[in-house]
Design a protein around this motif. Structure first.
Motif, PDB file in Angstrom:
ATOM      1  N   HIS A 100      70.326   5.729  19.896  1.00  0.00           N
ATOM      2  CA  HIS A 100      70.572   4.450  20.563  1.00  0.00           C
ATOM      3  C   HIS A 100      71.423   4.673  21.805  1.00  0.00           C
ATOM      4  O   HIS A 100      72.147   5.663  21.898  1.00  0.00           O
ATOM      5  CB  HIS A 100      71.310   3.483  19.623  1.00  0.00           C
ATOM      6  N   LEU A 101      71.351   3.728  22.737  1.00  0.00           N
ATOM      7  CA  LEU A 101      72.224   3.755  23.896  1.00  0.00           C
ATOM      8  C   LEU A 101      73.648   3.443  23.448  1.00  0.00           C
ATOM      9  O   LEU A 101      73.865   2.773  22.443  1.00  0.00           O
ATOM     10  CB  LEU A 101      71.772   2.701  24.919  1.00  0.00           C
ATOM     11  N   GLY A 102      74.627   3.944  24.197  1.00  0.00           N
ATOM     12  CA  GLY A 102      76.012   3.613  23.895  1.00  0.00           C
ATOM     13  C   GLY A 102      76.951   4.776  24.105  1.00  0.00           C
ATOM     14  O   GLY A 102      76.576   5.831  24.602  1.00  0.00           O
ATOM     15  N   ASP A 103      78.200   4.523  23.722  1.00  0.00           N
ATOM     16  CA  ASP A 103      79.250   5.534  23.825  1.00  0.00           C
ATOM     17  C   ASP A 103      79.548   6.085  22.433  1.00  0.00           C
ATOM     18  O   ASP A 103      79.675   5.317  21.478  1.00  0.00           O
ATOM     19  CB  ASP A 103      80.520   4.924  24.405  1.00  0.00           C
ATOM     20  N   PHE A 104      79.684   7.389  22.348  1.00  0.00           N
ATOM     21  CA  PHE A 104      79.894   8.045  21.060  1.00  0.00           C
ATOM     22  C   PHE A 104      81.012   9.079  21.192  1.00  0.00           C
ATOM     23  O   PHE A 104      81.196   9.664  22.260  1.00  0.00           O
ATOM     24  CB  PHE A 104      78.613   8.746  20.579  1.00  0.00           C
ATOM     25  N   GLN A 105      81.744   9.309  20.114  1.00  0.00           N
ATOM     26  CA  GLN A 105      82.717  10.388  20.025  1.00  0.00           C
ATOM     27  C   GLN A 105      82.104  11.469  19.141  1.00  0.00           C
ATOM     28  O   GLN A 105      81.801  11.222  17.980  1.00  0.00           O
ATOM     29  CB  GLN A 105      84.031   9.890  19.405  1.00  0.00           C
ATOM     30  N   VAL A 106      81.913  12.641  19.704  1.00  0.00           N
ATOM     31  CA  VAL A 106      81.282  13.739  18.983  1.00  0.00           C
ATOM     32  C   VAL A 106      82.297  14.869  18.833  1.00  0.00           C
ATOM     33  O   VAL A 106      82.807  15.382  19.826  1.00  0.00           O
ATOM     34  CB  VAL A 106      80.027  14.245  19.729  1.00  0.00           C
ATOM     35  N   PRO A 107      82.611  15.271  17.597  1.00  0.00           N
ATOM     36  CA  PRO A 107      83.576  16.366  17.412  1.00  0.00           C
ATOM     37  C   PRO A 107      82.943  17.734  17.687  1.00  0.00           C
ATOM     38  O   PRO A 107      81.786  17.971  17.369  1.00  0.00           O
ATOM     39  CB  PRO A 107      83.976  16.240  15.948  1.00  0.00           C
ATOM     40  N   ILE A 108      83.741  18.594  18.303  1.00  0.00           N
ATOM     41  CA  ILE A 108      83.334  19.984  18.551  1.00  0.00           C
ATOM     42  C   ILE A 108      84.353  20.880  17.865  1.00  0.00           C
ATOM     43  O   ILE A 108      85.549  20.795  18.143  1.00  0.00           O
ATOM     44  CB  ILE A 108      83.264  20.296  20.056  1.00  0.00           C
ATOM     45  N   LYS A 109      83.878  21.729  16.962  1.00  0.00           N
ATOM     46  CA  LYS A 109      84.765  22.637  16.222  1.00  0.00           C
ATOM     47  C   LYS A 109      84.847  23.952  16.987  1.00  0.00           C
ATOM     48  O   LYS A 109      83.956  24.794  16.914  1.00  0.00           O
ATOM     49  CB  LYS A 109      84.232  22.863  14.808  1.00  0.00           C
ATOM     50  N   LEU A 110      85.940  24.118  17.717  1.00  0.00           N
ATOM     51  CA  LEU A 110      86.124  25.299  18.554  1.00  0.00           C
ATOM     52  C   LEU A 110      86.691  26.475  17.775  1.00  0.00           C
ATOM     53  O   LEU A 110      86.466  27.631  18.130  1.00  0.00           O
ATOM     54  CB  LEU A 110      87.057  24.963  19.715  1.00  0.00           C
ATOM     55  N   HIS A 111      87.451  26.158  16.733  1.00  0.00           N
ATOM     56  CA  HIS A 111      88.126  27.166  15.918  1.00  0.00           C
ATOM     57  C   HIS A 111      88.314  26.543  14.546  1.00  0.00           C
ATOM     58  O   HIS A 111      88.180  25.323  14.399  1.00  0.00           O
ATOM     59  CB  HIS A 111      89.474  27.518  16.576  1.00  0.00           C
ATOM     60  N   ARG A 112      88.643  27.344  13.570  1.00  0.00           N
ATOM     61  CA  ARG A 112      88.850  26.837  12.221  1.00  0.00           C
ATOM     62  C   ARG A 112      89.857  25.689  12.209  1.00  0.00           C
ATOM     63  O   ARG A 112      89.719  24.731  11.463  1.00  0.00           O
ATOM     64  CB  ARG A 112      89.314  27.979  11.322  1.00  0.00           C
ATOM     65  N   ASP A 113      90.891  25.773  13.048  1.00  0.00           N
ATOM     66  CA  ASP A 113      91.960  24.770  13.069  1.00  0.00           C
ATOM     67  C   ASP A 113      91.898  23.838  14.275  1.00  0.00           C
ATOM     68  O   ASP A 113      92.758  22.977  14.415  1.00  0.00           O
ATOM     69  CB  ASP A 113      93.324  25.470  13.060  1.00  0.00           C
ATOM     70  N   VAL A 114      90.942  24.023  15.177  1.00  0.00           N
ATOM     71  CA  VAL A 114      90.886  23.228  16.401  1.00  0.00           C
ATOM     72  C   VAL A 114      89.540  22.518  16.491  1.00  0.00           C
ATOM     73  O   VAL A 114      88.499  23.152  16.677  1.00  0.00           O
ATOM     74  CB  VAL A 114      91.088  24.119  17.650  1.00  0.00           C
ATOM     75  N   VAL A 161      87.912  19.179  18.570  1.00  0.00           N
ATOM     76  CA  VAL A 161      88.183  18.256  19.667  1.00  0.00           C
ATOM     77  C   VAL A 161      87.024  17.274  19.798  1.00  0.00           C
ATOM     78  O   VAL A 161      85.871  17.691  19.878  1.00  0.00           O
ATOM     79  CB  VAL A 161      88.339  19.045  20.994  1.00  0.00           C
ATOM     80  N   PRO A 162      87.319  15.967  19.833  1.00  0.00           N
ATOM     81  CA  PRO A 162      86.239  15.010  20.079  1.00  0.00           C
ATOM     82  C   PRO A 162      85.970  14.890  21.585  1.00  0.00           C
ATOM     83  O   PRO A 162      86.894  14.917  22.394  1.00  0.00           O
ATOM     84  CB  PRO A 162      86.797  13.698  19.519  1.00  0.00           C
ATOM     85  N   ILE A 163      84.696  14.788  21.938  1.00  0.00           N
ATOM     86  CA  ILE A 163      84.342  14.543  23.335  1.00  0.00           C
ATOM     87  C   ILE A 163      83.590  13.226  23.413  1.00  0.00           C
ATOM     88  O   ILE A 163      82.968  12.784  22.448  1.00  0.00           O
ATOM     89  CB  ILE A 163      83.495  15.683  23.950  1.00  0.00           C
ATOM     90  N   ALA A 164      83.631  12.619  24.589  1.00  0.00           N
ATOM     91  CA  ALA A 164      82.938  11.356  24.814  1.00  0.00           C
ATOM     92  C   ALA A 164      81.522  11.646  25.288  1.00  0.00           C
ATOM     93  O   ALA A 164      81.320  12.424  26.226  1.00  0.00           O
ATOM     94  CB  ALA A 164      83.695  10.529  25.849  1.00  0.00           C
ATOM     95  N   VAL A 165      80.558  11.032  24.639  1.00  0.00           N
ATOM     96  CA  VAL A 165      79.154  11.168  25.022  1.00  0.00           C
ATOM     97  C   VAL A 165      78.637   9.766  25.314  1.00  0.00           C
ATOM     98  O   VAL A 165      78.714   8.876  24.474  1.00  0.00           O
ATOM     99  CB  VAL A 165      78.314  11.814  23.906  1.00  0.00           C
ATOM    100  N   GLN A 166      78.126   9.585  26.532  1.00  0.00           N
ATOM    101  CA  GLN A 166      77.530   8.307  26.914  1.00  0.00           C
ATOM    102  C   GLN A 166      76.023   8.503  27.039  1.00  0.00           C
ATOM    103  O   GLN A 166      75.574   9.338  27.817  1.00  0.00           O
ATOM    104  CB  GLN A 166      78.076   7.818  28.246  1.00  0.00           C
ATOM    105  N   VAL A 167      75.273   7.724  26.283  1.00  0.00           N
ATOM    106  CA  VAL A 167      73.826   7.759  26.394  1.00  0.00           C
ATOM    107  C   VAL A 167      73.439   6.514  27.185  1.00  0.00           C
ATOM    108  O   VAL A 167      73.710   5.386  26.767  1.00  0.00           O
ATOM    109  CB  VAL A 167      73.156   7.753  25.009  1.00  0.00           C
ATOM    110  N   VAL A 168      72.853   6.743  28.373  1.00  0.00           N
ATOM    111  CA  VAL A 168      72.523   5.644  29.282  1.00  0.00           C
ATOM    112  C   VAL A 168      71.021   5.588  29.526  1.00  0.00           C
ATOM    113  O   VAL A 168      70.296   6.562  29.279  1.00  0.00           O
ATOM    114  CB  VAL A 168      73.273   5.780  30.628  1.00  0.00           C
ATOM    115  N   LYS A 169      70.581   4.452  30.025  1.00  0.00           N
ATOM    116  CA  LYS A 169      69.167   4.231  30.328  1.00  0.00           C
ATOM    117  C   LYS A 169      68.768   5.022  31.554  1.00  0.00           C
ATOM    118  O   LYS A 169      69.445   4.992  32.577  1.00  0.00           O
ATOM    119  CB  LYS A 169      68.911   2.744  30.535  1.00  0.00           C
ATOM    120  N   ASP A 170      67.661   5.767  31.459  1.00  0.00           N
ATOM    121  CA  ASP A 170      67.127   6.534  32.574  1.00  0.00           C
ATOM    122  C   ASP A 170      66.337   5.588  33.466  1.00  0.00           C
ATOM    123  O   ASP A 170      65.466   4.864  32.995  1.00  0.00           O
ATOM    124  CB  ASP A 170      66.239   7.675  32.073  1.00  0.00           C
ATOM    125  N   GLU A 171      66.662   5.579  34.725  1.00  0.00           N
ATOM    126  CA  GLU A 171      65.987   4.657  35.649  1.00  0.00           C
ATOM    127  C   GLU A 171      64.696   5.202  36.145  1.00  0.00           C
ATOM    128  O   GLU A 171      64.392   6.217  36.451  1.00  0.00           O
ATOM    129  CB  GLU A 171      66.923   4.331  36.830  1.00  0.00           C
TER     130      GLU A 171
END
Length: 149
Positions: free
Chosen positions: A123-137, A139-149
């Protein structure tokens, strides 16, 4: 059940240097051929103790690098344009590979397996997607899915 010493971290099993009991087939067919574990013996225990010391230093360095990368990722917004149909549903979906490609285009190389997207985004919208960089680290990143014109 047999005992093995883990040479690497194995998810849902243990960390490097742990002595764990596993099924013989799992050890014989998965852990030992991939060099993820060693059978328990005195020589192997000494070898693992040495590996633990070296690994502790390496883990500290890896964690520091992961934290630096995490600070860079915290400021990143991934904008992904997709064609949409009725009711703002996507044709196809956005997967971890798509997010990895967008990050690579921004100069940040992340293995797609580290992106912990439970289900593809449909679906379109804003999402927080976690990225596991290390066993203890992680980090969530912002992902925006937008309509392609």
């Amino acid at each position: 059940m047999i005992e093995v010493i883990l040479k690497e971290d194995v998810e849902h099993l243990g960390h490097r240097g742990d002595i764990v009991k596993v099924a013989p087939g799992f050890a014989r067919n998965y852990l030992l051929p991939r060099k993820l574990a060693l059978q328990v013996s005195e020589g192997n225990k000494r070898q693992i103790q040495h590996m633990k010391k070296v690994a502790a230093v390496r883990a500290a360095e890896e964690r520091a690098v992961a934290e630096q990368l995490g600070q860079r990722l915290a400021a990143v917004v991934c904008v992904i344009a997709r064609k949409v149909g009725e009711k703002a549903t996507l044709y196809g979906s956005v997967t971890s590979a798509d997010i990895a490609d967008v990050l690579a285009a921004q100069g940040i190389e992340i293995d797609r397996r580290k992106i912990q997207l439970p289900d593809p985004i449909k679906h379109l919208g804003d999402f927080q997607v976690p990225i596991k960089l290390h066993r203890d680290v992680t980090v969530p990143i912002a992902v925006q899915v937008v309509k392609d014109e």
